[in-house]
Motif scaffolding. Structure first.
Motif, PDB file in Angstrom:
ATOM      1  N   ALA A 113      28.464  25.948  48.173  1.00  0.00           N
ATOM      2  CA  ALA A 113      29.111  26.287  46.744  1.00  0.00           C
ATOM      3  C   ALA A 113      29.701  27.710  47.100  1.00  0.00           C
ATOM      4  O   ALA A 113      30.957  27.938  46.712  1.00  0.00           O
ATOM      5  N   PHE A 114      29.268  28.306  48.189  1.00  0.00           N
ATOM      6  CA  PHE A 114      29.694  29.727  48.486  1.00  0.00           C
ATOM      7  C   PHE A 114      30.442  29.128  50.099  1.00  0.00           C
ATOM      8  O   PHE A 114      29.789  28.624  50.867  1.00  0.00           O
ATOM      9  N   VAL A 118      37.298  28.560  52.586  1.00  0.00           N
ATOM     10  CA  VAL A 118      37.718  28.175  51.427  1.00  0.00           C
ATOM     11  C   VAL A 118      39.483  28.770  51.472  1.00  0.00           C
ATOM     12  O   VAL A 118      40.290  28.206  50.498  1.00  0.00           O
ATOM     13  N   THR A 122      42.774  28.700  48.762  1.00  0.00           N
ATOM     14  CA  THR A 122      42.937  29.907  48.102  1.00  0.00           C
ATOM     15  C   THR A 122      44.366  30.419  48.369  1.00  0.00           C
ATOM     16  O   THR A 122      44.957  31.061  47.186  1.00  0.00           O
ATOM     17  N   ASP A 170      38.449  33.625  54.058  1.00  0.00           N
ATOM     18  CA  ASP A 170      38.847  34.655  53.057  1.00  0.00           C
ATOM     19  C   ASP A 170      37.598  35.285  52.506  1.00  0.00           C
ATOM     20  O   ASP A 170      36.567  34.709  52.173  1.00  0.00           O
ATOM     21  N   GLY A 173      35.366  37.032  48.311  1.00  0.00           N
ATOM     22  CA  GLY A 173      34.043  36.562  47.802  1.00  0.00           C
ATOM     23  C   GLY A 173      33.004  37.666  48.128  1.00  0.00           C
ATOM     24  O   GLY A 173      31.860  37.520  47.613  1.00  0.00           O
ATOM     25  N   SER A 245      30.793  37.942  39.021  1.00  0.00           N
ATOM     26  CA  SER A 245      32.139  36.942  39.153  1.00  0.00           C
ATOM     27  C   SER A 245      32.407  36.519  38.003  1.00  0.00           C
ATOM     28  O   SER A 245      31.500  35.975  37.306  1.00  0.00           O
ATOM     29  N   GLN A 249      38.579  37.824  35.804  1.00  0.00           N
ATOM     30  CA  GLN A 249      39.138  38.902  36.710  1.00  0.00           C
ATOM     31  C   GLN A 249      40.418  38.688  37.543  1.00  0.00           C
ATOM     32  O   GLN A 249      41.244  39.494  37.993  1.00  0.00           O
ATOM     33  N   HIS A 261      40.213  32.128  39.594  1.00  0.00           N
ATOM     34  CA  HIS A 261      40.138  32.099  41.243  1.00  0.00           C
ATOM     35  C   HIS A 261      38.806  31.551  41.682  1.00  0.00           C
ATOM     36  O   HIS A 261      38.780  31.778  42.970  1.00  0.00           O
ATOM     37  N   ILE A 262      37.903  31.283  41.039  1.00  0.00           N
ATOM     38  CA  ILE A 262      36.472  30.990  41.837  1.00  0.00           C
ATOM     39  C   ILE A 262      36.567  29.274  41.935  1.00  0.00           C
ATOM     40  O   ILE A 262      36.587  28.480  40.846  1.00  0.00           O
ATOM     41  N   ASP A 289      27.434  39.892  45.922  1.00  0.00           N
ATOM     42  CA  ASP A 289      28.534  39.237  45.785  1.00  0.00           C
ATOM     43  C   ASP A 289      28.710  38.039  46.241  1.00  0.00           C
ATOM     44  O   ASP A 289      29.306  37.166  45.439  1.00  0.00           O
ATOM     45  N   THR A 293      29.273  34.705  43.299  1.00  0.00           N
ATOM     46  CA  THR A 293      30.237  33.375  43.325  1.00  0.00           C
ATOM     47  C   THR A 293      29.683  32.250  43.297  1.00  0.00           C
ATOM     48  O   THR A 293      30.131  31.382  42.698  1.00  0.00           O
TER      49      THR A 293
HETATM   50  P1  AMP Z   1      34.547  36.875  43.317  1.00  0.00           P
HETATM   51  O1  AMP Z   1      35.201  37.651  42.669  1.00  0.00           O
HETATM   52  O2  AMP Z   1      33.301  37.758  44.189  1.00  0.00           O
HETATM   53  O3  AMP Z   1      33.712  35.936  42.702  1.00  0.00           O
HETATM   54  O4  AMP Z   1      35.094  36.292  44.563  1.00  0.00           O
HETATM   55  C1  AMP Z   1      36.252  35.496  44.165  1.00  0.00           C
HETATM   56  C2  AMP Z   1      37.072  35.357  45.516  1.00  0.00           C
HETATM   57  O5  AMP Z   1      36.550  34.783  46.515  1.00  0.00           O
HETATM   58  C3  AMP Z   1      38.339  34.578  45.128  1.00  0.00           C
HETATM   59  O6  AMP Z   1      39.365  35.356  44.756  1.00  0.00           O
HETATM   60  C4  AMP Z   1      38.770  34.007  46.702  1.00  0.00           C
HETATM   61  O7  AMP Z   1      39.278  34.918  47.377  1.00  0.00           O
HETATM   62  C5  AMP Z   1      37.457  33.841  47.161  1.00  0.00           C
HETATM   63  N1  AMP Z   1      36.613  32.687  46.484  1.00  0.00           N
HETATM   64  C6  AMP Z   1      36.842  31.657  45.777  1.00  0.00           C
HETATM   65  N2  AMP Z   1      35.965  30.666  45.797  1.00  0.00           N
HETATM   66  C7  AMP Z   1      35.173  30.580  46.586  1.00  0.00           C
HETATM   67  C8  AMP Z   1      34.051  30.339  46.906  1.00  0.00           C
HETATM   68  N3  AMP Z   1      33.717  29.012  46.402  1.00  0.00           N
HETATM   69  N4  AMP Z   1      33.308  30.637  48.055  1.00  0.00           N
HETATM   70  C9  AMP Z   1      33.732  31.737  48.662  1.00  0.00           C
HETATM   71  N5  AMP Z   1      34.918  32.559  48.305  1.00  0.00           N
HETATM   72  C10 AMP Z   1      35.665  32.065  47.325  1.00  0.00           C
END
Ligand code: AMP
Ligand code: MG
Length: 317
Positions: A113-114, A118, A122, A170, A173, A245, A249, A261-262, A289, A293
């Motif tokens: 899931a994390f 990704v 993204t 990326d 997160g 998260s 945002q 964005h998630i 963090d 996410t």
């Molecule tokens: P957060 O605000 O900490 O939840 O992170 C969201 C950011 O992490 C997004 O803008 C992407 O850059 C990246 N992201 C999005 N989905 C995932 C995911 N499933 N696992 C890891 N990073 C992610």
């Protein structure tokens, strides 16, 4: 006995001056600083004699981490990994290595899931850019072929290699969370009585809050899509991290539909959920963090199980 009278007057005067001086030096010096860094609003409030110096040092530290982990900076560790070829060994900083280690561990505990790989998805959605757009199924499926943290091999000596040249990472997160832990460490090297650090929803509290009777900190959980500072729930902690998260945002709207964005790494699409934010309270901001996410993507039941493994608390809004 005139001399005795004068000696007494001088003695009293010295006592008064000394008293005033000590009262002044014990006064809590509060200092707040806000800057836009790591593509988000970062602010700190510190209390103590060295509050200003601590704030300056903390922002320098956040900039240092950003330089290492920003995928849009071509010299960053992240860019060097992203541009590397299949099986090419890339030596990265200890900081980036630590973040990747934790990210991969949470990736595995959350059943993917994390997933920091990704990035091929993204970067197509382009939530941080000027023209984000809705993707079609075909391009998502093509990009998904390169997503999977099992494509990353982390080895001793802070080296990283990719098993697939098209895999990209990326750290959006996780990097702000790590920067929070580093910022706290730096702040604690200064003469402070306490402070609060907020890196775009990654909040770290340490020491004593001079504004509460018991020294504890109360952190509000932002009500999704309400004006900033609107809280329906608060958490009170002595020390620790409160990490959120949320869909609010970063998102865009197209034809009346909201795209946030998630990303669910299984589908390549924004995670469709009945809640809009997940807040985790735990000891480390990096962990908070990653798992906030992850918990967003996993949903309530499995998210709660994951956060429990890290001895944290989780709130869905
Ligand atoms: P957060 O605000 O900490 O939840 O992170 C969201 C950011 O992490 C997004 O803008 C992407 O850059 C990246 N992201 C999005 N989905 C995932 C995911 N499933 N696992 C890891 N990073 C992610
Ligand atoms: Mg996160």
């Amino acid at each position: 006995m005139k001399w005795l009278k004068w000696a007494l007057i001088i003695f009293m005067a010295v006592l008064v001056v000394l008293g005033l001086y000590l009262a002044g030096s014990n006064k809590t010096e509060e200092y707040t600083k806000t800057e836009f860094l790591m593509d988000t609003t970062c602010s700190v409030t510190f209390y103590g004699k060295e509050s200003e110096a601590a704030a300056e040092a903390v922002f320098a530290e956040v900039e240092r981490i950003d330089k290492l982990m920003n995928m849009y900076n071509e010299n960053s560790d992240v860019s060097r990994i992203n541009c590397s070829a299949e099986n090419e060994k890339i030596k990265v900083s200890e900081d980036t290595y630590k973040v990747l280690k934790t990210a991969v561990e949470v990736g595995s505990k959350s059943d993917g899931a994390f997933d920091v790989t990704v990035a091929p998805i993204t970067s197509l959605w382009n939530f941080s850019g000027e023209e984000p757009r809705v993707l079609d199924r075909k391009e998502v499926d093509e990009a998904l072929l390169f997503v999977g943290f099992s494509n990353l091999v982390l080895s001793d000596g802070n080296t990283v290699k990719k098993l697939n040249g098209n895999t990209k990472i990326d750290l959006g997160g996780a990097a702000k969370g790590y920067a929070g832990d580093c910022a706290e460490k730096i702040a604690k090297g200064y003469n402070l009585t306490g402070g609060i650090i907020d890196l775009g929803g990654n909040i770290i509290c340490f020491g004593k809050n001079p504004k509460s009777k018991d020294g504890k900190w109360t952190v509000g959980i932002q009500k999704p899509f309400a004006p900033t500072g609107t809280y329906e729930k608060t958490v009170t902690i002595s020390e620790g991290c409160v990490v959120t998260s949320g869909t609010y945002q970063r998102y865009f709207e197209k034809d009346g539909k909201r795209y946030h964005h998630i990303i669910d790494p299984k589908t390549g699409m924004p995670k469709n959920a009945e809640y809009q934010s997940v807040t985790v309270v735990c000891e480390s901001s990096l962990l908070g963090d990653c798992i906030s996410t992850a918990a967003f993507v996993l949903g309530k039941e499995r998210g709660e199980e994951l956060v429990k493994q890290y001895e944290g608390a989780v709130y869905y809004e």
